[in-house]
Design a protein around this motif. Sequence first.
Motif, mmCIF file in Angstrom:
data_model
loop_
_atom_site.group_PDB
_atom_site.id
_atom_site.type_symbol
_atom_site.label_atom_id
_atom_site.label_comp_id
_atom_site.label_asym_id
_atom_site.label_seq_id
_atom_site.Cartn_x
_atom_site.Cartn_y
_atom_site.Cartn_z
ATOM 1 N N TRP A 1 32.404 -6.612 28.262
ATOM 2 C CA TRP A 1 31.185 -7.051 28.244
ATOM 3 C C TRP A 1 31.274 -8.437 26.973
ATOM 4 O O TRP A 1 32.104 -8.292 26.233
ATOM 5 C CB TRP A 1 30.023 -6.319 27.633
ATOM 6 N N ARG A 2 30.481 -9.320 27.312
ATOM 7 C CA ARG A 2 30.124 -10.435 26.280
ATOM 8 C C ARG A 2 29.186 -9.900 25.320
ATOM 9 O O ARG A 2 29.636 -10.106 24.080
ATOM 10 C CB ARG A 2 29.742 -11.723 27.169
ATOM 11 N N LEU A 3 28.290 -9.170 25.615
ATOM 12 C CA LEU A 3 27.126 -8.610 24.633
ATOM 13 C C LEU A 3 26.891 -7.311 25.232
ATOM 14 O O LEU A 3 26.903 -7.177 26.463
ATOM 15 C CB LEU A 3 26.045 -9.402 24.551
ATOM 16 N N PRO A 4 26.839 -6.131 24.410
ATOM 17 C CA PRO A 4 26.596 -4.929 25.204
ATOM 18 C C PRO A 4 24.962 -4.929 25.649
ATOM 19 O O PRO A 4 24.481 -5.648 25.264
ATOM 20 C CB PRO A 4 26.531 -3.831 23.940
ATOM 21 N N GLU A 5 25.026 -3.975 26.906
ATOM 22 C CA GLU A 5 23.683 -3.788 27.435
ATOM 23 C C GLU A 5 22.577 -3.429 26.353
ATOM 24 O O GLU A 5 23.017 -2.487 25.383
ATOM 25 C CB GLU A 5 23.889 -2.857 28.299
ATOM 26 N N GLN A 6 21.569 -3.991 26.467
ATOM 27 C CA GLN A 6 20.400 -3.820 25.521
ATOM 28 C C GLN A 6 19.795 -2.566 25.733
ATOM 29 O O GLN A 6 19.443 -2.084 26.971
ATOM 30 C CB GLN A 6 19.648 -4.795 25.763
ATOM 31 N N GLN A 7 19.617 -1.643 24.787
ATOM 32 C CA GLN A 7 19.051 -0.390 25.074
ATOM 33 C C GLN A 7 17.530 -0.595 25.254
ATOM 34 O O GLN A 7 16.958 -1.515 24.469
ATOM 35 C CB GLN A 7 19.239 0.352 23.556
ATOM 36 N N PRO A 8 16.951 0.103 26.159
ATOM 37 C CA PRO A 8 15.687 -0.167 26.426
ATOM 38 C C PRO A 8 14.772 0.225 25.003
ATOM 39 O O PRO A 8 15.084 1.352 24.378
ATOM 40 C CB PRO A 8 15.159 0.807 27.392
ATOM 41 N N GLU A 9 13.643 -0.454 24.845
ATOM 42 C CA GLU A 9 12.898 -0.137 23.600
ATOM 43 C C GLU A 9 11.553 0.509 24.308
ATOM 44 O O GLU A 9 10.627 -0.201 24.482
ATOM 45 C CB GLU A 9 12.530 -1.575 22.966
ATOM 46 N N PRO B 1 21.727 -4.676 20.016
ATOM 47 C CA PRO B 1 21.813 -4.083 21.593
ATOM 48 C C PRO B 1 21.563 -2.481 21.557
ATOM 49 O O PRO B 1 20.932 -1.956 22.469
ATOM 50 C CB PRO B 1 23.230 -4.200 21.920
ATOM 51 N N VAL B 2 21.954 -1.858 20.348
ATOM 52 C CA VAL B 2 21.854 -0.356 20.529
ATOM 53 C C VAL B 2 21.006 -0.062 19.024
ATOM 54 O O VAL B 2 21.541 -0.479 17.970
ATOM 55 C CB VAL B 2 23.205 0.361 20.151
ATOM 56 N N PHE B 3 20.114 0.956 19.093
ATOM 57 C CA PHE B 3 19.298 1.062 17.844
ATOM 58 C C PHE B 3 19.061 2.552 17.975
ATOM 59 O O PHE B 3 18.862 3.323 18.845
ATOM 60 C CB PHE B 3 18.169 0.231 17.596
ATOM 61 N N GLY B 4 18.529 3.357 16.767
ATOM 62 C CA GLY B 4 18.381 4.703 16.588
ATOM 63 C C GLY B 4 17.018 4.820 16.906
ATOM 64 O O GLY B 4 16.066 3.936 16.796
#
Length: 156
Positions: free
Chosen positions: A56-64, A79-82
Motif C-alpha cells: 500500500w501507499r497509505l494504509p486503508e483508513q479505519q472507519p470513524e 489510518p488506524v486509531f484506538g
Amino acid sequence: MPDQDQTPYVSAARPQRFSPDELRARIPGWGADLDPAVRPSVPRELSDGVPAHAHWRLPEQQPELERRERSIEHARLTPVFGTAAPLRGLSGRVRRLAYARYSEARAPHWLLLIAADRIEVVEQRALALAGRGTARPVRAPEPDAPTQRGEAHERQ
C-alpha cells in the motif's frame, strides 16, 4: 599576552583523525547503524517513505464510527486509531474542547487534558459509590484475611 587567535570557533572542517575502521576497532558498537539493511529507521528514511515490500501507499483508513479527538494541526485522523476507551461524560467534553480549540503546542491544551483527568477520577468515584462503576472507593477488610502481624482477623 602572546599574540594568539582568540576566535572561539572556526567553521572550517576538522581533519578526520581516525578512519571508520579505526573507530570501529576502538569503540564497541561504533557504526552499528551504518548498514541500511540493519537500521530500523530505514523505511522512514527512504525517499518516498514506503518500503519496497509494502502493498500500500497509505494504509486503508479505519472507519470513524464515533467522533474521535484529533489535533487541529492534522487534516485527518491517522489510518488506524484506538477505540477501546471512547470519550464520555463531562471529562470527554473537556477533552474534546482541548483538541478542538487549542494546538498541542499551547499550554491550555494540556491544562484542559489534566483537568479532564481529574474530572474523570471524580466521575468514576461517583459511579462506584452509586454501584455502577468498577472502581472501589472504599475497600472493606475481608473477615478472615491475615493482618500485617500475621494474625487472622476475628469477628466478634
